[in-house]
Design a protein around this motif. Structure first.
Motif, PDB file in Angstrom:
ATOM      1  N   LEU A   9       0.834  -1.205   0.000  1.00 15.31           N
ATOM      2  CA  LEU A   9       0.000   0.000   0.000  1.00 15.31           C
ATOM      3  C   LEU A   9       0.868   1.254   0.000  1.00 15.31           C
ATOM      4  O   LEU A   9       0.597   2.216  -0.718  1.00 15.31           O
ATOM      5  N   ARG A  10       1.914   1.242   0.790  1.00 17.86           N
ATOM      6  CA  ARG A  10       2.821   2.395   0.860  1.00 17.86           C
ATOM      7  C   ARG A  10       3.478   2.640  -0.498  1.00 17.86           C
ATOM      8  O   ARG A  10       3.546   3.767  -0.971  1.00 17.86           O
ATOM      9  N   LEU A  11       3.931   1.578  -1.143  1.00 20.36           N
ATOM     10  CA  LEU A  11       4.557   1.695  -2.447  1.00 20.36           C
ATOM     11  C   LEU A  11       3.558   2.159  -3.510  1.00 20.36           C
ATOM     12  O   LEU A  11       3.932   2.788  -4.481  1.00 20.36           O
ATOM     13  N   ALA A  12       2.278   1.870  -3.304  1.00 21.44           N
ATOM     14  CA  ALA A  12       1.237   2.309  -4.243  1.00 21.44           C
ATOM     15  C   ALA A  12       0.809   3.750  -3.975  1.00 21.44           C
ATOM     16  O   ALA A  12      -0.162   4.224  -4.550  1.00 21.44           O
ATOM     17  N   ASN A  13       1.519   4.426  -3.082  1.00 22.35           N
ATOM     18  CA  ASN A  13       1.257   5.832  -2.764  1.00 22.35           C
ATOM     19  C   ASN A  13      -0.078   6.029  -2.053  1.00 22.35           C
ATOM     20  O   ASN A  13      -0.709   7.072  -2.166  1.00 22.35           O
ATOM     21  N   ARG A  15      -2.217   6.798   1.142  1.00 22.76           N
ATOM     22  CA  ARG A  15      -1.982   7.568   2.367  1.00 22.76           C
ATOM     23  C   ARG A  15      -3.026   7.271   3.435  1.00 22.76           C
ATOM     24  O   ARG A  15      -2.731   7.289   4.620  1.00 22.76           O
ATOM     25  N   PHE A  16      -4.270   7.014   3.023  1.00 22.09           N
ATOM     26  CA  PHE A  16      -5.361   6.777   3.969  1.00 22.09           C
ATOM     27  C   PHE A  16      -5.994   5.416   3.726  1.00 22.09           C
ATOM     28  O   PHE A  16      -6.081   4.964   2.580  1.00 22.09           O
ATOM     29  N   VAL A  17      -6.469   4.786   4.815  1.00 25.06           N
ATOM     30  CA  VAL A  17      -7.128   3.484   4.744  1.00 25.06           C
ATOM     31  C   VAL A  17      -8.367   3.533   5.630  1.00 25.06           C
ATOM     32  O   VAL A  17      -8.310   4.047   6.755  1.00 25.06           O
ATOM     33  N   LEU A  18      -9.486   3.008   5.125  1.00 23.61           N
ATOM     34  CA  LEU A  18     -10.710   2.860   5.909  1.00 23.61           C
ATOM     35  C   LEU A  18     -10.810   1.421   6.391  1.00 23.61           C
ATOM     36  O   LEU A  18     -10.525   0.491   5.640  1.00 23.61           O
ATOM     37  N   SER A  19     -11.236   1.242   7.647  1.00 26.65           N
ATOM     38  CA  SER A  19     -11.372  -0.105   8.189  1.00 26.65           C
ATOM     39  C   SER A  19     -12.396  -0.104   9.314  1.00 26.65           C
ATOM     40  O   SER A  19     -12.492   0.857  10.083  1.00 26.65           O
ATOM     41  N   PHE A  20     -13.139  -1.195   9.416  1.00 29.11           N
ATOM     42  CA  PHE A  20     -14.040  -1.374  10.555  1.00 29.11           C
ATOM     43  C   PHE A  20     -13.289  -1.956  11.746  1.00 29.11           C
ATOM     44  O   PHE A  20     -13.805  -1.972  12.849  1.00 29.11           O
ATOM     45  N   ARG A  21     -12.081  -2.420  11.513  1.00 33.52           N
ATOM     46  CA  ARG A  21     -11.292  -3.022  12.589  1.00 33.52           C
ATOM     47  C   ARG A  21     -10.080  -2.158  12.904  1.00 33.52           C
ATOM     48  O   ARG A  21      -9.568  -1.468  12.031  1.00 33.52           O
ATOM     49  N   PRO A  51       4.104   8.064   4.888  1.00 35.73           N
ATOM     50  CA  PRO A  51       3.703   7.749   3.511  1.00 35.73           C
ATOM     51  C   PRO A  51       4.756   8.259   2.532  1.00 35.73           C
ATOM     52  O   PRO A  51       5.486   9.199   2.826  1.00 35.73           O
ATOM     53  N   LEU A  52       4.826   7.612   1.394  1.00 30.97           N
ATOM     54  CA  LEU A  52       5.785   8.050   0.377  1.00 30.97           C
ATOM     55  C   LEU A  52       5.240   9.278  -0.345  1.00 30.97           C
ATOM     56  O   LEU A  52       4.042   9.369  -0.596  1.00 30.97           O
ATOM     57  N   PRO A  53       6.119  10.208  -0.705  1.00 30.03           N
ATOM     58  CA  PRO A  53       5.675  11.342  -1.524  1.00 30.03           C
ATOM     59  C   PRO A  53       5.419  10.875  -2.954  1.00 30.03           C
ATOM     60  O   PRO A  53       5.851   9.786  -3.350  1.00 30.03           O
ATOM     61  N   ARG A  54       4.729  11.672  -3.740  1.00 31.02           N
ATOM     62  CA  ARG A  54       4.433  11.322  -5.130  1.00 31.02           C
ATOM     63  C   ARG A  54       5.726  11.160  -5.939  1.00 31.02           C
ATOM     64  O   ARG A  54       5.799  10.318  -6.826  1.00 31.02           O
ATOM     65  N   ALA A  55       6.750  11.945  -5.640  1.00 26.95           N
ATOM     66  CA  ALA A  55       8.032  11.848  -6.345  1.00 26.95           C
ATOM     67  C   ALA A  55       9.160  12.000  -5.331  1.00 26.95           C
ATOM     68  O   ALA A  55       9.062  12.807  -4.404  1.00 26.95           O
ATOM     69  N   ASP A  78      11.740  -5.881   4.203  1.00 25.04           N
ATOM     70  CA  ASP A  78      12.987  -5.117   4.299  1.00 25.04           C
ATOM     71  C   ASP A  78      13.170  -4.116   3.166  1.00 25.04           C
ATOM     72  O   ASP A  78      14.088  -3.309   3.202  1.00 25.04           O
ATOM     73  N   PHE A  79      12.314  -4.176   2.142  1.00 26.56           N
ATOM     74  CA  PHE A  79      12.489  -3.301   0.985  1.00 26.56           C
ATOM     75  C   PHE A  79      12.121  -1.862   1.350  1.00 26.56           C
ATOM     76  O   PHE A  79      11.039  -1.592   1.857  1.00 26.56           O
ATOM     77  N   ASP A  80      13.052  -0.926   1.098  1.00 32.35           N
ATOM     78  CA  ASP A  80      12.818   0.496   1.343  1.00 32.35           C
ATOM     79  C   ASP A  80      12.895   1.227   0.008  1.00 32.35           C
ATOM     80  O   ASP A  80      13.989   1.458  -0.514  1.00 32.35           O
ATOM     81  N   PRO A  81      11.746   1.618  -0.567  1.00 34.25           N
ATOM     82  CA  PRO A  81      11.745   2.252  -1.887  1.00 34.25           C
ATOM     83  C   PRO A  81      12.461   3.594  -1.931  1.00 34.25           C
ATOM     84  O   PRO A  81      12.878   4.037  -2.989  1.00 34.25           O
ATOM     85  N   ARG A  82      12.644   4.256  -0.785  1.00 31.03           N
ATOM     86  CA  ARG A  82      13.342   5.546  -0.788  1.00 31.03           C
ATOM     87  C   ARG A  82      14.848   5.390  -0.838  1.00 31.03           C
ATOM     88  O   ARG A  82      15.556   6.320  -1.182  1.00 31.03           O
ATOM     89  N   GLY A  83      15.351   4.208  -0.511  1.00 30.37           N
ATOM     90  CA  GLY A  83      16.793   3.991  -0.535  1.00 30.37           C
ATOM     91  C   GLY A  83      17.267   3.258  -1.770  1.00 30.37           C
ATOM     92  O   GLY A  83      18.403   3.434  -2.205  1.00 30.37           O
ATOM     93  N   LEU A  84      16.392   2.430  -2.336  1.00 34.58           N
ATOM     94  CA  LEU A  84      16.777   1.592  -3.465  1.00 34.58           C
ATOM     95  C   LEU A  84      15.598   1.474  -4.415  1.00 34.58           C
ATOM     96  O   LEU A  84      14.487   1.173  -3.996  1.00 34.58           O
TER      97      LEU A  84
END
Length: 168
Positions: A9-13, A15-21, A51-55, A78-84
């Motif tokens: 979800l973070r990689l898909a940009n 920012r907000f999630v709705l949940s009943f739980r 959250p990740l920025p758009r760019a 372990d994957f960090d999209p901002r570093g690699l």
């Protein structure tokens, strides 16, 4: 099961999630809730922490042409999209050359949507890969100071452009 999907979800940009739980406090923060008469649990609005920025600028890249290996790497906790950034093909060196990539603090990228088909980016900092969390398409074009630049597919689905560093 939210924890299993958080990185994706973070990689898909997202920012907000709705949940009943309730969701894990270390990954999201509660922003509000609404009671629905027919439902026992309130509907909760959560915001992802960090959250990740758009760019953004990724200082390091790896070429991973195999789609299965790419999916496996992207889904790793372990994957960090901002570093690699994971690319499907190696980037060409930007005009003017490029020092070897390093893990130094990445630069800054400003994203501006001009219209439905045009994005303006301003990148400042060391060499690296500018990643834009907009869908990649082979027909999109990238330009820097009037010169065409190769547009890469980043992390399996996004746009990316190599930068020599400085201000572009």
């Amino acid at each position: 099961r939210y924890r299993e999907h958080h990185a994706r979800l973070r990689l898909a940009n997202v920012r907000f999630v709705l949940s009943f739980r309730p969701l894990p406090d270390d990954l999201v923060r509660l922003r509000g809730e609404a009671r629905i008469p027919e439902v026992e649990e309130p509907l909760r609005l959560f915001e992802l922490r960090e959250p990740l920025p758009r760019a953004f600028m990724a200082p390091l890249h790896e070429v991973v042409p195999d789609r299965e290996e790419l999916r496996r790497r992207l889904s790793s906790v372990d994957f960090d999209p901002r570093g690699l950034v994971l690319l499907e093909e190696p980037p060409e060196a930007p005009p003017g050359g490029s020092p070897p990539p390093s893990a130094e603090r990445p630069g800054e990228v400003r994203y501006e949507l001009l219209d439905a088909h045009t994005v303006r980016l301003e990148a400042r900092g060391p060499s690296g890969i500018v990643v834009v969390l907009d869908e990649h398409h082979r027909d999109w074009k990238a330009y820097s100071k009037g010169e065409s630049r190769p547009l890469l597919r980043a992390d399996g689905r996004y746009r990316a452009v190599a930068t020599k560093g400085g201000s572009e």
